[in-house]
Design a protein around this motif. Sequence first.
Motif, PDB file in Angstrom:
ATOM      1  N   UNK A   1       0.825  -1.206   0.000  1.00  0.00           N
ATOM      2  CA  UNK A   1       0.000   0.000   0.000  1.00  0.00           C
ATOM      3  C   UNK A   1       0.864   1.264   0.000  1.00  0.00           C
ATOM      4  N   UNK A   2       1.957   1.249   0.748  1.00  0.00           N
ATOM      5  CA  UNK A   2       2.849   2.419   0.791  1.00  0.00           C
ATOM      6  C   UNK A   2       3.449   2.707  -0.577  1.00  0.00           C
ATOM      7  N   UNK A   3       3.768   1.667  -1.318  1.00  0.00           N
ATOM      8  CA  UNK A   3       4.397   1.832  -2.616  1.00  0.00           C
ATOM      9  C   UNK A   3       3.428   2.005  -3.774  1.00  0.00           C
ATOM     10  N   UNK A   4       2.148   2.103  -3.474  1.00  0.00           N
ATOM     11  CA  UNK A   4       1.133   2.178  -4.523  1.00  0.00           C
ATOM     12  C   UNK A   4       1.373   3.338  -5.493  1.00  0.00           C
ATOM     13  N   UNK A   5       1.530   4.529  -4.981  1.00  0.00           N
ATOM     14  CA  UNK A   5       1.680   5.701  -5.859  1.00  0.00           C
ATOM     15  C   UNK A   5       2.967   5.622  -6.675  1.00  0.00           C
ATOM     16  N   UNK A   6       4.037   5.143  -6.061  1.00  0.00           N
ATOM     17  CA  UNK A   6       5.310   4.993  -6.775  1.00  0.00           C
ATOM     18  C   UNK A   6       5.170   3.968  -7.899  1.00  0.00           C
TER      19      UNK A   6
ATOM     20  N   UNK B   1       2.403   3.061  -9.398  1.00  0.00           N
ATOM     21  CA  UNK B   1       1.492   3.600 -10.405  1.00  0.00           C
ATOM     22  C   UNK B   1       2.230   4.564 -11.326  1.00  0.00           C
ATOM     23  N   UNK B   2       3.045   5.443 -10.764  1.00  0.00           N
ATOM     24  CA  UNK B   2       3.824   6.393 -11.578  1.00  0.00           C
ATOM     25  C   UNK B   2       4.811   5.654 -12.467  1.00  0.00           C
TER      26      UNK B   2
ATOM     27  N   UNK C   1       7.116   2.921 -21.337  1.00  0.00           N
ATOM     28  CA  UNK C   1       6.528   2.981 -22.679  1.00  0.00           C
ATOM     29  C   UNK C   1       6.993   1.835 -23.576  1.00  0.00           C
ATOM     30  N   UNK C   2       8.143   1.268 -23.249  1.00  0.00           N
ATOM     31  CA  UNK C   2       8.714   0.221 -24.107  1.00  0.00           C
ATOM     32  C   UNK C   2       8.388  -1.143 -23.523  1.00  0.00           C
TER      33      UNK C   2
ATOM     34  N   UNK D   1       3.801  -6.374 -11.010  1.00  0.00           N
ATOM     35  CA  UNK D   1       3.546  -5.027 -10.485  1.00  0.00           C
ATOM     36  C   UNK D   1       2.088  -4.639 -10.712  1.00  0.00           C
ATOM     37  N   UNK D   2       1.547  -5.000 -11.866  1.00  0.00           N
ATOM     38  CA  UNK D   2       0.138  -4.699 -12.165  1.00  0.00           C
ATOM     39  C   UNK D   2      -0.783  -5.425 -11.175  1.00  0.00           C
TER      40      UNK D   2
END
Length: 111
Positions: free
Chosen positions: A9-14, A16-17, A23-24, A37-38
């Motif tokens: 949960x703590x690493x969620x925003x990181x 997601x970013x 892109x590759x 990760x998904x």
Amino acid sequence: MKQVCLWLAKGYERRLAKEQDQKHPGSRRAGKGRNRERERLEAVEQALVAVGADIAADEVRRQLREAIMLNVKSGRKYPYELLRLEGVSRSDFYRRKDKFLEDIAARMGLL
């Protein structure tokens, strides 16, 4: 188990970013890592959606979700007393936070 779920949960925003920046497609091995990760992102997202599902007021549910994420990130900086939640008692807040973490564990197959 609780520590692993806190970490997720703590690493969620990181996470997601990071996912949005990639892109590759990369190698097959990198693809497996991205899939993992998904899965982690989806476990947290789905657990967040489930938080407060029994609360009728949308605004209270939104505030509760934000408060839980703030508390997960830093419980010392954001204890219940500083979160100013309307209609959610201290014990109810921490019960819902624990349920949120258990929900992540269940979705990740840790239970």
